[in-house]
Design a protein around this motif. Structure first.
Motif, PDB file in Angstrom:
ATOM      1  N   THR A   2      45.598  45.942  30.342  1.00 52.32           N
ATOM      2  CA  THR A   2      45.075  44.804  31.095  1.00 52.32           C
ATOM      3  C   THR A   2      45.168  43.550  30.237  1.00 52.32           C
ATOM      4  O   THR A   2      44.665  43.522  29.121  1.00 52.32           O
ATOM      5  CB  THR A   2      43.616  45.049  31.516  1.00 52.32           C
ATOM      6  N   LYS A   4      44.401  40.303  31.632  1.00 54.78           N
ATOM      7  CA  LYS A   4      43.380  39.364  32.070  1.00 54.78           C
ATOM      8  C   LYS A   4      42.665  39.972  33.266  1.00 54.78           C
ATOM      9  O   LYS A   4      43.285  40.671  34.070  1.00 54.78           O
ATOM     10  CB  LYS A   4      44.044  38.033  32.464  1.00 54.78           C
ATOM     11  N   SER A   5      41.372  39.716  33.380  1.00 58.21           N
ATOM     12  CA  SER A   5      40.622  40.228  34.527  1.00 58.21           C
ATOM     13  C   SER A   5      39.478  39.280  34.855  1.00 58.21           C
ATOM     14  O   SER A   5      39.059  38.477  34.020  1.00 58.21           O
ATOM     15  CB  SER A   5      40.081  41.636  34.249  1.00 58.21           C
ATOM     16  N   LYS A   6      39.010  39.387  36.104  1.00 57.99           N
ATOM     17  CA  LYS A   6      37.849  38.602  36.534  1.00 57.99           C
ATOM     18  C   LYS A   6      37.223  39.298  37.732  1.00 57.99           C
ATOM     19  O   LYS A   6      37.868  40.073  38.440  1.00 57.99           O
ATOM     20  CB  LYS A   6      38.233  37.168  36.884  1.00 57.99           C
ATOM     21  N   HIS A   7      35.943  39.010  37.943  1.00 60.50           N
ATOM     22  CA  HIS A   7      35.230  39.513  39.112  1.00 60.50           C
ATOM     23  C   HIS A   7      35.073  38.365  40.102  1.00 60.50           C
ATOM     24  O   HIS A   7      34.657  37.269  39.725  1.00 60.50           O
ATOM     25  CB  HIS A   7      33.851  40.050  38.726  1.00 60.50           C
ATOM     26  N   THR A   8      35.454  38.610  41.348  1.00 61.14           N
ATOM     27  CA  THR A   8      35.332  37.606  42.403  1.00 61.14           C
ATOM     28  C   THR A   8      34.665  38.245  43.609  1.00 61.14           C
ATOM     29  O   THR A   8      34.331  39.427  43.574  1.00 61.14           O
ATOM     30  CB  THR A   8      36.717  37.064  42.831  1.00 61.14           C
ATOM     31  N   LEU A  12      37.260  43.225  41.673  1.00 59.58           N
ATOM     32  CA  LEU A  12      37.873  43.113  40.356  1.00 59.58           C
ATOM     33  C   LEU A  12      39.354  42.775  40.497  1.00 59.58           C
ATOM     34  O   LEU A  12      40.113  43.493  41.150  1.00 59.58           O
ATOM     35  CB  LEU A  12      37.708  44.426  39.585  1.00 59.58           C
ATOM     36  N   GLU A  14      42.832  42.078  38.314  1.00 52.69           N
ATOM     37  CA  GLU A  14      43.383  42.341  36.993  1.00 52.69           C
ATOM     38  C   GLU A  14      44.885  42.027  36.941  1.00 52.69           C
ATOM     39  O   GLU A  14      45.592  42.291  37.892  1.00 52.69           O
ATOM     40  CB  GLU A  14      43.236  43.813  36.612  1.00 52.69           C
ATOM     41  N   ASP A  46      45.253  33.228  39.647  1.00 54.69           N
ATOM     42  CA  ASP A  46      44.406  32.036  39.746  1.00 54.69           C
ATOM     43  C   ASP A  46      44.042  31.699  41.187  1.00 54.69           C
ATOM     44  O   ASP A  46      43.010  31.064  41.437  1.00 54.69           O
ATOM     45  CB  ASP A  46      45.088  30.841  39.072  1.00 54.69           C
TER      46      ASP A  46
END
Length: 48
Positions: A2, A4-8, A12, A14, A46
């Motif tokens: 992985t 880059k990851s983010k929670h939205t 999740l 990734e 993004d």
């Protein structure tokens, strides 16, 4: 791996290196898009 990851609100998100110079965008563990162009994958990341 992985990168880059983010929670939205979508869950999740990734960016993963798929190997062989390919990258993939996953949403909640499901493949959304795959490309050899990391810049394209990061733009899609993004947007989510």
């Amino acid at each position: 791996m992985t990168l880059k990851s983010k929670h939205t609100a979508n869950g999740l998100i990734e960016v993963r290196e798929s190997g062989g110079g390919w990258y993939a965008l996953y949403v909640n563990g499901s493949l959304k898009v795959q490309s050899a162009d990391l810049n394209y994958i990061m733009r899609e990341f993004d947007k989510l």
